[in-house]
Write an enzyme that holds these catalytic residues in place. Structure first.
Site, mmCIF file in Angstrom:
data_model
loop_
_atom_site.group_PDB
_atom_site.id
_atom_site.type_symbol
_atom_site.label_atom_id
_atom_site.label_comp_id
_atom_site.label_asym_id
_atom_site.label_seq_id
_atom_site.Cartn_x
_atom_site.Cartn_y
_atom_site.Cartn_z
ATOM 1 N N ASP A 1 41.063 48.860 29.855
ATOM 2 C CA ASP A 1 41.196 47.580 30.570
ATOM 3 C C ASP A 1 41.884 46.565 29.650
ATOM 4 O OD1 ASP A 1 40.804 45.655 32.569
ATOM 5 O OD2 ASP A 1 38.780 45.153 31.888
ATOM 6 N N GLU B 1 47.268 44.658 29.089
ATOM 7 C CA GLU B 1 48.619 44.136 29.370
ATOM 8 C C GLU B 1 49.345 43.728 28.080
ATOM 9 O OE1 GLU B 1 45.770 43.149 30.949
ATOM 10 O OE2 GLU B 1 46.180 44.532 32.586
ATOM 11 N N ASP C 1 41.814 43.377 39.689
ATOM 12 C CA ASP C 1 40.780 42.522 40.284
ATOM 13 C C ASP C 1 41.113 42.075 41.697
ATOM 14 O OD1 ASP C 1 39.600 42.885 37.874
ATOM 15 O OD2 ASP C 1 40.113 40.909 37.081
HETATM 16 O O1 MIG Z 1 38.150 39.756 32.572
HETATM 17 O O2 MIG Z 1 35.327 44.428 31.862
HETATM 18 O O3 MIG Z 1 39.744 44.333 35.902
HETATM 19 O O4 MIG Z 1 37.428 45.781 36.444
HETATM 20 O O5 MIG Z 1 35.032 44.852 35.353
HETATM 21 C C1 MIG Z 1 37.374 40.755 33.104
HETATM 22 C C2 MIG Z 1 35.093 43.442 32.817
HETATM 23 C C3 MIG Z 1 37.557 42.041 32.340
HETATM 24 C C4 MIG Z 1 38.607 43.137 34.181
HETATM 25 C C5 MIG Z 1 38.673 44.383 34.990
HETATM 26 C C6 MIG Z 1 37.373 44.597 35.686
HETATM 27 C C7 MIG Z 1 36.248 44.676 34.675
HETATM 28 C C8 MIG Z 1 36.222 43.403 33.849
HETATM 29 N N1 MIG Z 1 37.508 43.172 33.211
#
Ligand code: MIG
Length: 747
Positions: free
Chosen positions: A380, A383, A469
């Site tokens: 996650d 980017e 999201d």
């Molecule tokens: O800013 O890890 O898209 O699926 O649950 C949030 C917490 C960071 C973004 C992800 C989301 C995840 C969340 N993450």
């Protein structure tokens, strides 16, 4: 009656300025090297344009067109295996759609092409858009914005493959560059397409000449690679939440699934399993015995997937930080000082995944997961996204790049130092590549599962993707269909969105409707954000639970068919979720339908995407279609208004197909020896059935069985295509209009 004005006339009459008219094109300053060659790639004519700016020997190395099997780094040019012939035309003409290009500034390249009237545009990876991308501009610069409103342009993923479909045939461009791109697709309604590429490093562009859509995908994935077969468990139901706060809650959620007999294969651990968000750690109080927890769950046929972000907590006593600093593995600012950004752990540093040695190091760290029995890794924030940073870090309307030293941080490409913006779109993909290679190295006999949010072209070799999201909004349920179809048309078949929606509160009706379509998402996961209403299939009372159970059971019954589709993706790059024109290119109606899709060749899905709706219109292409849950077949080639009761599978099966079904299972662990029923739709049919162990890589060495099944004039035949796997005993049944009978498959 007065004719409607054409959009172009309308603009003209109002003297509105349009962008990209030829008279306004900037001057061409190109003085570098360009070459054009052509090859036949899987039966498609492909032109390859390689452009290096003045002072450079060659365009940059690719990370998309590469074969990881042939060596880790520097990337082997997959396209090298193809017989490229130097073009006779030195002037680089004759590209599809009249494409021309130029260098407009040191860091800017422009491309112009024609979009014929009536042509449709698809692909480009993750776009917050309906199916047809025509009529607006699309920025490809990996970016995380948690609120997906219609005006949002750059998304998490960038895949610069555009497919233009016209009169049933397709052409396309793949602009292989991980730098910022802006594709304008007839945004000014003047029939012009253009691309603005911000890079100092040149590029390689592949142009696909007229072909069918399946052939184009086969050619594109022959260049950028294909999805391997996922482990069976990763095709099952996955349950996630940001976050299940402790071991006890995780166990309780798993127990609920088994007790309530709602099928599930995986529990996902979001960031709170970590020790204050330090990567490759677990919280000593809330998750004191991670390995024990995972083993416990495994005893009940659950797998665990755990999240990991790229940001490494900047903390002198933290081992990963210390080690990475010692080895000089983190990206630096232009002044040579470490780049520090804020993420969940606070101040963080970031590995330079462009470097082979850094990826090997990160790959080795996946041992933390495998040592604890964790089979899947979720990448996650890659980017990469930071908190409180200018976002996106290069404004969308920029038309030139700043100096490499002022591009957030610099990275080390095999060719030398490079500003981050030039390669930003690779960051998440190379992180996932490291995870994939690490899991493979650690568990060489198991298929790895990696999930990523950010990526570039070629990600299908390393990871599945989810679209980030979304919200528990009906609009986002509806958007999931065209968005996932475009992901598939960008070479990424293994994709899904958070079922039930991530942000905001889901409702019982929405959750059921979401599962109705979600069971056909290749990646099948329920996930929701903290502070939102709990969203497990049993969180909304008995009526919703009953519907969700039935739908999830249907997903498990479809497992053999879904596995067939992954075999197709592995062999020829075909997505699982397909637009109707994939199989019906001559059907003009098929092009504008974005609230239905084909799930493989034989199943058409027409979900209800609106609150309170009890019926919808469905367009069925030619042929005869059987309602999935039974009832008289409906004739194709026309629209039908169909009742769609809550909780029923909103699909139709093509007459003349044979679909293999497994029985209802609580997890895919039951699959290997489960009886398989071949159901023939109509009085004759054809279908496929494949068997493999569902976990190892043996299928790559012929370790699988495959049969072509036919049923005609009351007679069932199974023609053996491949036999290389000794399967556990199981029963095979044939179901047709006159009943069910046991059958034997040819060996
Ligand atoms: O800013 O890890 O898209 O699926 O649950 C949030 C917490 C960071 C973004 C992800 C989301 C995840 C969340 N993450």
């Amino acid at each position: 009656m007065k004719q409607l004005e054409s959009p172009a006339d309308w603009l003209e009459a109002r003297k509105l300025k349009t962008r990209g008219a030829s008279s306004e094109r900037p001057e061409n300053i190109f003085e570098g090297k360009a070459s054009l060659d052509r090859a036949d790639v899987q039966g498609v004519r492909v032109s390859r344009l390689r452009v290096a700016p003045a002072g450079a020997e060659a365009p940059p190395l690719s990370y998309a067109v590469s074969d990881p099997a042939e060596g880790p780094d520097p990337v082997v040019d997959r396209a090298a295996g193809i017989d490229w012939r130097e073009s006779e035309k030195p002037q680089l003409e004759g590209l599809p759609l009249g494409l021309v290009w130029q260098q407009s500034a040191e860091s800017r390249w422009d491309f112009y092409f024609k979009l014929p009237e009536g042509a449709f545009c698809f692909g480009l990876g993750e776009r917050l858009s309906g199916l047809n991308l025509r009529g607006r501009a699309h920025t490809l610069f990996n970016h995380s914005d948690p609120v997906h409103v219609p005006s949002l342009d750059p998304m998490y993923k960038s895949i610069p493959l555009l497919i233009v479909a016209h009169h049933g045939r397709c052409q396309g461009f793949f602009l292989d560059s991980p730098a910022r791109q802006r594709w304008s697709l007839d945004a000014e309604l003047d029939g012009e397409g253009s691309i603005e590429l911000l890079s100092r490093r040149g590029f390689t562009l592949y142009a696909f000449e007229e072909c069918s859509l399946p052939d184009l995908l086969a050619a594109f994935t022959s260049l950028t690679g294909r999805t391997k077969l996922p482990p069976n468990w990763a095709l099952g139901h996955q349950q996630s939440r940001w976050s299940y706060p402790d071991e006890k809650t995780v166990k309780e959620v798993a127990r609920q699934f088994r007790e309530r007999k709602i099928p599930c294969d995986t529990i996902v651990l979001d960031i709170d399993y970590m020790d204050e968000y330090r990567v490759f750690t677990h919280d000593p109080e809330r998750f004191p015995d991670l390995g024990g927890l995972v083993a416990d769950l495994a005893g009940d046929d659950f797998n665990v997937v755990a999240i990991v972000d790229p940001g490494v907590k900047k903390e002198a006593r933290f081992g990963v930080y210390q080690d990475g600093m010692k080895r000089d593995f983190f990206v630096k600012k232009g002044d040579g000082k470490p780049f520090v950004g804020k993420v969940w752990p606070g101040q963080c540093v970031f590995p330079d995944f462009l470097r082979h040695d850094v990826r090997v190091w990160w790959a080795a760290m996946q041992g933390f997961f495998t040592d604890n029995g964790i089979k899947g890794v979720w990448n996650d924030m890659n980017e990469p996204q930071m908190i409180g940073q200018q976002d996106p870090p290069l404004p969308v309307d920029a038309v030139e790049l700043p100096d490499p030293r002022h591009q957030m941080f610099v990275q080390q490409a095999p060719e030398g130092e490079v500003g981050h913006f030039e390669v930003r779109n690779l960051y998440g993909m190379l992180m996932s590549r490291a995870a994939h290679e690490g899991l493979t190295a650690m568990n060489p006999d198991e298929r790895p599962f990696v999930l990523t949010r950010s990526c570039y072209a070629g990600i299908q070799k390393y990871a599945a993707v989810w679209l980030g999201d979304n919200m528990s909004w009906w609009e986002h349920l509806a958007l999931s269909v065209p968005m996932l179809v475009n992901m598939g048309l960008s070479g990424v078949p293994f994709c899904g969105v958070d079922i039930g929606g991530f942000g905001d509160d889901c409702s019982p009706e929405m959750l059921v409707r979401w599962y109705e379509v979600g069971i056909f998402y290749p990646f099948f996961r329920n996930h929701s954000a903290m502070k939102t209403r709990l969203q497990e299939p049993f969180a909304f009372g008995p009526a919703a639970e009953k519907h969700c159970r039935h739908l999830i059971e249907t997903r498990y019954r479809l497992l053999p068919y879904i596995r067939n589709l992954f075999w197709e993706a592995y062999r020829n790059g075909a997505p699982l979720m397909r637009p109707l024109f994939w199989d019906y290119p001559g059907d003009e109606n098929a092009y504008e339908i974005e609230d239905q899709f084909l799930f493989g060749r034989d199943i058409l899905v027409a979900p209800v995407l609106k609150r309170g709706a009890g019926r919808r219109t469905v367009y069925l292409p030619e042929g005869l279609w059987h309602p999935f849950e039974g009832g008289a077949p409906l004739p194709g080639g026309r629209l039908h208004t169909v009742n769609m009761e809550l909780g029923r599978v909103p699909a139709f099966v093509r007459d003349g197909s044979i679909i293999p079904y497994s029985p209802v299972m609580q997890s895919t662990a039951e699959y290997e020896s489960a009886p398989i029923t071949f159901r023939c739709y109509g009085d004759r049919g054809i279908g496929l059935f494949t068997e493999d162990d569902g976990i190892s890589l043996e299928y790559e060495n012929e370790g699988y069985n495959e049969w072509l099944l036919t049923f005609e004039k009351g007679e069932f035949r199974s023609q053996l295509v491949n036999y290389g796997y000794i399967a556990p005993e199981r029963q095979y049944l044939l179901e047709h209009e006159d009943g069910v009978e046991a059958v034997v498959l040819e060996k």
